[in-house]
Each structure stands twice: as structure tokens, then as C-alpha cells.
Design an enzyme around this catalytic site. Structure first.
Site, PDB file in Angstrom:
ATOM      1  N   ASP A  67       0.799  -1.423   0.050  1.00  0.00           N
ATOM      2  CA  ASP A  67      -0.059   0.030   0.073  1.00  0.00           C
ATOM      3  C   ASP A  67       0.907   1.096   0.003  1.00  0.00           C
ATOM      4  O   ASP A  67       1.655   1.583   0.919  1.00  0.00           O
ATOM      5  CB  ASP A  67      -1.022  -0.083   1.267  1.00  0.00           C
ATOM      6  CG  ASP A  67      -1.778   1.186   1.340  1.00  0.00           C
ATOM      7  OD1 ASP A  67      -1.715   1.870   0.284  1.00  0.00           O
ATOM      8  OD2 ASP A  67      -2.666   1.393   2.253  1.00  0.00           O
ATOM      9  N   ASN A  92       4.701   5.405 -11.204  1.00  0.00           N
ATOM     10  CA  ASN A  92       3.298   5.580 -11.994  1.00  0.00           C
ATOM     11  C   ASN A  92       2.322   5.690 -10.864  1.00  0.00           C
ATOM     12  O   ASN A  92       1.104   6.316 -11.124  1.00  0.00           O
ATOM     13  CB  ASN A  92       2.911   4.114 -12.713  1.00  0.00           C
ATOM     14  CG  ASN A  92       1.508   4.190 -13.371  1.00  0.00           C
ATOM     15  OD1 ASN A  92       1.385   5.139 -14.133  1.00  0.00           O
ATOM     16  ND2 ASN A  92       0.848   3.359 -12.744  1.00  0.00           N
ATOM     17  N   TYR A 158      -4.210  16.941  -4.023  1.00  0.00           N
ATOM     18  CA  TYR A 158      -3.787  16.183  -5.064  1.00  0.00           C
ATOM     19  C   TYR A 158      -2.736  17.297  -5.810  1.00  0.00           C
ATOM     20  O   TYR A 158      -1.696  17.037  -6.415  1.00  0.00           O
ATOM     21  CB  TYR A 158      -4.669  15.896  -5.775  1.00  0.00           C
ATOM     22  CG  TYR A 158      -4.425  15.025  -7.233  1.00  0.00           C
ATOM     23  CD1 TYR A 158      -3.813  13.883  -7.141  1.00  0.00           C
ATOM     24  CD2 TYR A 158      -4.703  15.813  -8.302  1.00  0.00           C
ATOM     25  CE1 TYR A 158      -3.255  13.358  -8.390  1.00  0.00           C
ATOM     26  CE2 TYR A 158      -4.529  14.860  -9.520  1.00  0.00           C
ATOM     27  CZ  TYR A 158      -3.711  14.002  -9.682  1.00  0.00           C
ATOM     28  OH  TYR A 158      -3.195  13.181 -10.654  1.00  0.00           O
ATOM     29  N   LYS A 162       1.205  17.038  -6.681  1.00  0.00           N
ATOM     30  CA  LYS A 162       1.494  17.024  -8.033  1.00  0.00           C
ATOM     31  C   LYS A 162       2.695  18.261  -8.366  1.00  0.00           C
ATOM     32  O   LYS A 162       3.545  18.076  -8.892  1.00  0.00           O
ATOM     33  CB  LYS A 162       0.747  16.789  -8.934  1.00  0.00           C
ATOM     34  CG  LYS A 162      -0.163  15.557  -8.963  1.00  0.00           C
ATOM     35  CD  LYS A 162       0.876  14.471  -9.154  1.00  0.00           C
ATOM     36  CE  LYS A 162      -0.007  13.182  -9.167  1.00  0.00           C
ATOM     37  NZ  LYS A 162       1.056  11.930  -9.367  1.00  0.00           N
TER      38      LYS A 162
END
Length: 267
Positions: A67, A92, A158, A162
Site C-alpha cells: 500500500d 506511476n 492532489y 503534484k
């Protein structure tokens, strides 16, 4: 060193390898003659992919169930890898697994998302990148998103994660380039993955037109890996699309910053 396997072999480590772009990158790495370390939470899809790659490409595989949102994920992966020589790391795995506005989810959920999108990849880059630097060859491919270039309501953590990985990846490209190690931030657009289709179905939305296929994404990533530090999906190197400036302009900025850094930092 003139072949892909000579530059990036003998092992590739791919996170989020159980489906979508991760599986596509794994198949392309195997087709290039690289043995594959397949990492994801779900064991059965990894076992099925491993069997496929062994059968079709005759390579070795290692399945690692982990995980990536767990604080100890990177340590567990490195332990499983052992003394295998990883010449290509494909980060990825990384998504918005919470899908809520910042104050509408518990902070523990956001901390897990940061582990998934930032901390685990950073730790793996440190260990594997250090080994690549010693060997003076290898590659790191960081999968990003168009939201790397700016914030977006409903995607606060998020987008922030990024954005961090974008600046981190550019910096890593600058630091490892003198040692023959390639680093590429690959900024994806809308890609036809099971994860995207699950989100669309949950929100009762149809799949939009023009989705990129995982195979197309994997092909472009491998074709541009040596170019660095940024590739925007579907856009030319000198085209400003997702970002206010083009990848070529950001590359020139990084080269200029390298020259400035040499005046204040011992390299």
C-alpha cells in the site's frame, strides 16, 4: 549502453502496475528486455501480469504487494527488491484517492494521499537514484498531471502534491544529468484508465472524447525519457499548453539556474 536495456536495465520497478498505465509501462519495459518488479496493492492482477510477461517476453518478474499510502511502503519495497539492480524506476502510482474538498475529509486521509503521491516516491528516488548515480546510468520517470501547474478547487492536496513532484523532478533532472541518469516528469492529460472510468461512473458521467490510451502514454514516456525534464502529453516540446510556458522554456530556465547554483553551491 547503446540499447534501452543497456541504459536502463537489468530491472525496472513500476509502481501502480496492476492496471492502466502501470500495466502498459510494464509491458513496454518487458518488451525492451527489462526484468520487471511489479508493485501495487492487489496481488492477483500483479500475478496475472507477471505470468503474461514471463510467457510473452521471457523476462524475470518480482511481485511486490504494498500500500503506497502507508508510511513504511518504500522501506518494504526496497527490502523486497534486495540486491536486484534497478536501472529504471517508473513512479506511476499516484491519484486523488479521496475525491473531496479539503475540509470535507479527515486530515488522516490527506496524509495518506501525500504518502501515496509524494513521500513514497521521494524515498524510492533517494535509494534507487543513489544507486543509479553510482553506476552512472539509469532513468526515473515520474508520472504527473496537468494540475501540477496550478491549484484547482476540489483537488487541493492532489494538486499540491503534484506541484511538489514537478519541482522535485526538475531539480532531480538537474542533479543527476551529469551522472548519465535521465529524469522525466511526464504530465498526463485525461487517460482511459480503470480508475478514471470508476470515478466517472461514480459521478454518473460518460467518458469524454479524446482520452489517451495507456499504451500511447507508455510509448511516449519511453520515447522521451532521455529528453527531460518535462513532457506534456499531446503537446510539442516548444508548445505552451498545460503550463504558461513550454517544456523547452522550463528546460532553459533549469540550465540557467544550474549556472547560478554553481556560484553558491558546491556541485
Amino acid at each position: 549502453m547503446t540499447t534501452f536495456a543497456g541504459k536502463y536495465g537489468p530491472w525496472a520497478l513500476i509502481t501502480g502496475a496492476s492496471e492502466g498505465t502501470g500495466a502498459a509501462f510494464s509491458r513496454r519495459a518487458a518488451a525492451q528486455g527489462l526484468n520487471c518488479i511489479l508493485v501495487a496493492r492487489r496481488e492477483q492482477p500483479l500475478r496475472e501480469l507477471a505470468a503474461e510477461l514471463q510467457r510473452d517476453q521471457g523476462i524475470e518478474t518480482l511481485v511486490v504487494t504494498a500500500d503506497l499510502a502507508a508510511p513504511d511502503a518504500a522501506a518494504a519495497i526496497i527490502e523486497a527488491v534486495g540486491d536486484r539492480e534497478v536501472g529504471l524506476y517508473i513512479a506511476n502510482a499516484g491519484a486523488d484517492t479521496v475525491t473531496a474538498r479539503f475540509l470535507d475529509a479527515p486530515v488522516e486521509a490527506w496524509l495518506g494521499l501525500m504518502h501515496l503521491n509524494v513521500t513514497t516516491s521521494l524515498q524510492l528516488c533517494h535509494t534507487l537514484g543513489g544507486q543509479m548515480r553510482e553506476r552512472e546510468r539509469g532513468g526515473i520517470l515520474l508520472l504527473g498531471s496537468g494540475v501540477s501547474y496550478g491549484g484547482m478547487g476540489g483537488l487541493a492536496v492532489y494538486a499540491g502534491s503534484k506541484s511538489f513532484m514537478l519541482s522535485f523532478g526538475e531539480s532531480l533532472w538537474s542533479e543527476l544529468r551529469p551522472y548519465g541518469v535521465d529524469v522525466l516528469n511526464f504530465m498526463l492529460g485525461r487517460t482511459d484508465t480503470p480508475a478514471l472510468r470508476e470515478i466517472l461512473a461514480r459521478n454518473e458521467l460518460p467518458p469524454p472524447e479524446g482520452l489517451a490510451s495507456p499504451d500511447e502514454v507508455a510509448e511516449a514516456g519511453f520515447n522521451h525519457l532521455a529528453r527531460g525534464p518535462i513532457l506534456n502529453w499531446g503537446q510539442a516540446d516548444d508548445e505552451a499548453g498545460m503550463s504558461p510556458v513550454s517544456p523547452a522554456a522550463r528546460r532553459e530556465r533549469m540550465l540557467a539556474m544550474e549556472a547560478i547554483a554553481r556560484t553558491v553551491i558546491k556541485t
